[in-house]
Design a protein around this motif. Structure first.
Motif, mmCIF file in Angstrom:
data_model
loop_
_atom_site.group_PDB
_atom_site.id
_atom_site.type_symbol
_atom_site.label_atom_id
_atom_site.label_comp_id
_atom_site.label_asym_id
_atom_site.label_seq_id
_atom_site.Cartn_x
_atom_site.Cartn_y
_atom_site.Cartn_z
ATOM 1 N N ILE A 21 0.833 -1.211 0.000
ATOM 2 C CA ILE A 21 0.000 0.000 0.000
ATOM 3 C C ILE A 21 0.863 1.254 0.000
ATOM 4 N N GLU A 94 -0.417 5.987 6.558
ATOM 5 C CA GLU A 94 -1.636 5.879 5.736
ATOM 6 C C GLU A 94 -1.974 4.404 5.482
ATOM 7 N N ARG A 97 -3.573 2.944 8.446
ATOM 8 C CA ARG A 97 -4.984 3.367 8.545
ATOM 9 C C ARG A 97 -5.839 2.586 7.548
ATOM 10 N N LEU A 98 -5.352 2.512 6.320
ATOM 11 C CA LEU A 98 -6.162 1.893 5.270
ATOM 12 C C LEU A 98 -6.431 0.415 5.536
ATOM 13 N N ARG A 102 -10.179 -0.404 5.228
ATOM 14 C CA ARG A 102 -10.619 -1.276 4.139
ATOM 15 C C ARG A 102 -11.392 -2.488 4.642
ATOM 16 N N LYS A 132 -9.379 10.467 6.031
ATOM 17 C CA LYS A 132 -8.370 9.752 6.811
ATOM 18 C C LYS A 132 -8.986 8.786 7.807
ATOM 19 N N SER A 135 -14.130 4.856 6.180
ATOM 20 C CA SER A 135 -13.774 3.941 5.091
ATOM 21 C C SER A 135 -14.480 4.304 3.792
#
Ligand code: SF4
Ligand code: SF4
Ligand code: FES
Lengths: 135, 254, 293
Positions: A21, A94, A97-98, A102, A132, A135
């Motif tokens: 990512i 990031e 977080r994702l 996700r 941020k 989702s």
């Protein structure tokens, strides 16, 4: 806080995912701590950026998931411009977080925001905050 | 079973027209090529209980999604307006759940912030444009959302004017917005607070309230059917070609 | 050729003072600009994930709007919009693979190759208009008012889109000097105010904003100048909360750089809409005889 190193705890999937990512090779981090020294949110995060990198190198998913760091990170990019190893730490944050977002797990709930706060805030606060943290 | 005029029309169309294959929810049917999707579905044996209203392209009840062979694109249309195409795969999407905020309209002052409070998800739009692409009314949905994000209620009301609340935009939204509900609020605010009041309407309402037409209405009420018919057919009408300055000869009630 | 102007959502509601002051100055400076007739929110933050291209689409669309009008430069006033548009542009210019994916995805738009130049008013003044030329228009200099330039994050980081050196920048210093302020250099000039964490970690944001203001005050600043509506929210609008929460907090007027420019150019103070700042902002200007009482 001690860091436990064990092969059982080492999650290669997570490492791979973050690398994919973020496009960053956190293995290159040599633990100088410049990032932690640069972070404006340092007093408010429970795992410093340098240690986040170490935990990633070890693949310690549990410790990473328990940390609030990616969620308090303001993406200010200070660590990134100063990292002597050229790692874009903001991208690593990031990615962390994702990975949660996700899975459809939001960090903040829109419906719980105070109407007064929404009315008061500039739109860029909401646009960026929702990007941020939802989702 | 009784046969309605509509059924007859459908059947007679069937006799003359060529049959083409279409797929409704994955099952193949042969239908006359000239039918709309709605009629084709009825021809195929479906009966509308929901998902159909005006049959005239304005109620937004009959949204349909379809694909064509060898084409990755999603197509949409109103079943009552769109003519079938050979080998189309379709399903109806007459309703799509979308959160509508609850508000007492007359408590609102018509400020952008009020829309932000009721629909903070507005700020989750990523400008993917999927909404505009799917809109059967060619409304530039992404653009009205963009206008609202910057608080331009008037622009949003204008851009969304043709929306028939079919909900297809919401079905495709990356940010999970109920676009059409937000636009409806914008149009309500625009109509109530941002558009100048019509002065002549105000005068007219005052006239009505003052009883200016009371006598005439009472007269109509007391008339028998024949007289009513006579009055109706004999009424003075504005000619289709009348200019701006046209006025009726009898100006008693102007 | 007129340059395209991209305002951004916040300037149309919460930061009208940033926009209206700027536009009045540009008119006076005879800079030919034109607001894009069609634009969408840029997304405020640039996507930091390699595999998340959907969030690049919004800023790229805006750049396409500029290209469509045959313009080659787009001017921004909001730092966050600047950063997002500039980074998206950079990506479209330099990353062939992603450029293709994004262009293919937006099949309803013409292709974009990154050929528009994204500027912020600060570097536009420095590089295109020129500080020397600006100086000629400064008819009411700020009389040595002690102003600390706050750059924040998005004008300087990352390097690819930085207006100046990410550490030790001078462009904002220079700007304030030209408009007749005494520039107060301070360590927190490039430190983050907490940004969107006003949503996720509001207390933390209050604290870091407080530290920045204190640093400016301790270095002798009478005012803080900034370029970003989110910084203005955290350090300007929320200053009441800072003052309430921290015993050692001191009140500091906060201005958009464009408001100060309008004053220094001798424009009627109404164009800068100081009534939209906290009350102390007008008080200081009156005290300094920069606006009439
Ligand atoms: S804007 Fe949305 S609800 Fe309205 S007609 Fe278009 S797709 Fe349907
Ligand atoms: S579908 Fe949703 S996210 Fe995409 S442009 Fe429309 S409103 Fe925005
Ligand atoms: S039935 Fe009303 S729009 Fe089709």
């Amino acid at each position: 806080m001690p860091i436990f190193i064990s092969t059982r705890e080492s999650d290669d999937q997570l490492r791979k995912k973050v690398r994919e990512i973020s496009g960053q090779n956190f293995q290159q981090c040599y633990q100088c701590g410049t990032c932690s020294g640069s972070c404006p949110m340092i007093e408010h995060i429970n795992v410093f950026p340098r240690r986040i990198m170490a935990l990633l190198q070890l693949g310690n998913r549990k410790a990473l998931e328990e940390s609030n760091t990616p969620w308090v990170c303001a993406s200010c990019h200070t660590c990134m411009v100063r990292c002597p190893r050229g790692i874009d730490i903001t991208k690593v944050m990031e990615a962390l977080r994702l990975i949660k977002l996700r899975q459809n797990i939001d960090r903040i709930e829109l419906k719980k925001l105070e109407p007064e706060q929404i009315a008061d805030m500039p739109q860029i606060a909401m646009v960026s905050g929702f990007r941020k943290m939802t989702s | 079973m009784s046969t309605t005029t509509e059924d007859k029309e459908t059947k007679s169309a069937a006799i003359e027209a060529k049959l083409i294959p279409i797929y409704i929810m994955g099952k193949k049917y042969e239908v006359p090529e000239s039918l709309t999707i709605m009629k084709a579905m009825e021809y195929a044996g479906y009966k509308y209980i929901r998902g159909c209203g005006c049959r005239g392209g304005v109620c937004g009840a009959c949204s349909t999604i379809y694909r064509k062979p060898n084409d990755y694109k999603i197509y949409t249309g109103l079943a009552c307006q769109t003519v079938v195409e050979p080998d189309m795969y379709l399903t109806q999407l007459p309703f799509y759940p979308a959160m509508r905020a609850t508000y007492n309209f007359y408590d609102l002052e018509g400020k952008p912030e009020e829309i932000f409070e009721l629909y903070p998800e507005l700020f989750r739009c990523v400008a993917c444009n999927a909404c505009t692409k799917v809109c059967p009314m060619d409304v530039e949905v992404m653009d009205y959302i963009a206008a609202l994000k910057r608080g331009d209620i008037k622009a949003a009301a204008q851009i969304s004017f043709d929306c028939i609340q079919c909900g297809l935009c919401a079905s495709r939204c990356m940010g999970e917005l109920p676009q059409y509900h937000i636009a409806q609020l914008a149009r309500r605010i625009n109509g109530t607070y941002l558009t100048p009041r019509a002065e002549h309407l105000k005068t007219m309402v005052a006239n009505i309230q003052a009883g200016r037409y009371k006598e005439a209405l009472e007269g109509l009420k007391a008339s028998d059917e024949d007289n009513l018919k006579k009055l109706y057919t004999g009424r003075e009408m504005e000619p289709a070609t009348a200019g701006e300055d046209w006025t009726p000869k009898d100006s008693t009630y102007l | 050729m007129k340059i395209a102007y991209y305002p951004g959502c916040t300037l149309k509601t919460k930061a009208k003072n940033l926009e209206l002051a700027a536009l009045a100055c540009l008119d006076k400076l005879r800079v030919e600009y034109e607001e894009l007739p069609r634009w969408n929110c840029c997304g405020a933050v640039f996507s930091l994930a390699d595999d998340d291209l959907i969030h690049m689409v919004a800023p790229v669309r805006d750049l396409i709007r500029v290209q469509e009008r045959g313009q080659d430069t787009v001017l921004t006033l909001c730092s966050m919009c600047y950063n997002t548009l500039a980074r998206a542009n950079d990506l479209m210019k330099n990353d062939e693979e992603k450029r293709k994916t994004i262009n293919d995805f937006m099949d309803e738009e013409p292709d974009y190759e990154g050929n528009v130049r994204v500027v912020h008013l600060l570097d536009f003044i420095r590089d295109d208009y020129g500080f020397d030329k600006l100086k000629e228009h400064i008819t009411a200099p700020l009389n040595g008012m002690k102003v600390a330039p706050y750059y924040g994050c998005t004008l300087l980081r990352p390097k690819e889109v930085a207006l100046d050196r990410p550490d030790n920048p001078i462009v904002f210093h220079k700007f304030l000097e030209v408009i007749g302020a005494e520039v107060i250099d301070f360590g927190s000039a490039t430190k983050c105010c907490g940004a969107y964490q006003v949503l996720g970690a509001p207390e933390a944001t209050l604290q870091v904003s407080h530290e920045i203001i204190s640093d400016a005050v301790n270095n002798g600043a009478e005012a803080l100048a900034l370029t970003c509506p989110l910084c203005d929210y955290n350090m300007g609008k929320r200053q009441d909360q800072i003052l309430e929460k921290f015993d050692d907090a001191k009140e500091l007027p906060v201005y958009y750089f464009t408001q100060l420019l309008a004053l220094a150019m001798g424009l009627e103070s109404g164009v800068a809409h100081f009534e939209l700042n906290r009350e102390i902002a007008q008080k200081l200007l009156k005290k300094k005889n920069l606006i009439k009482t």
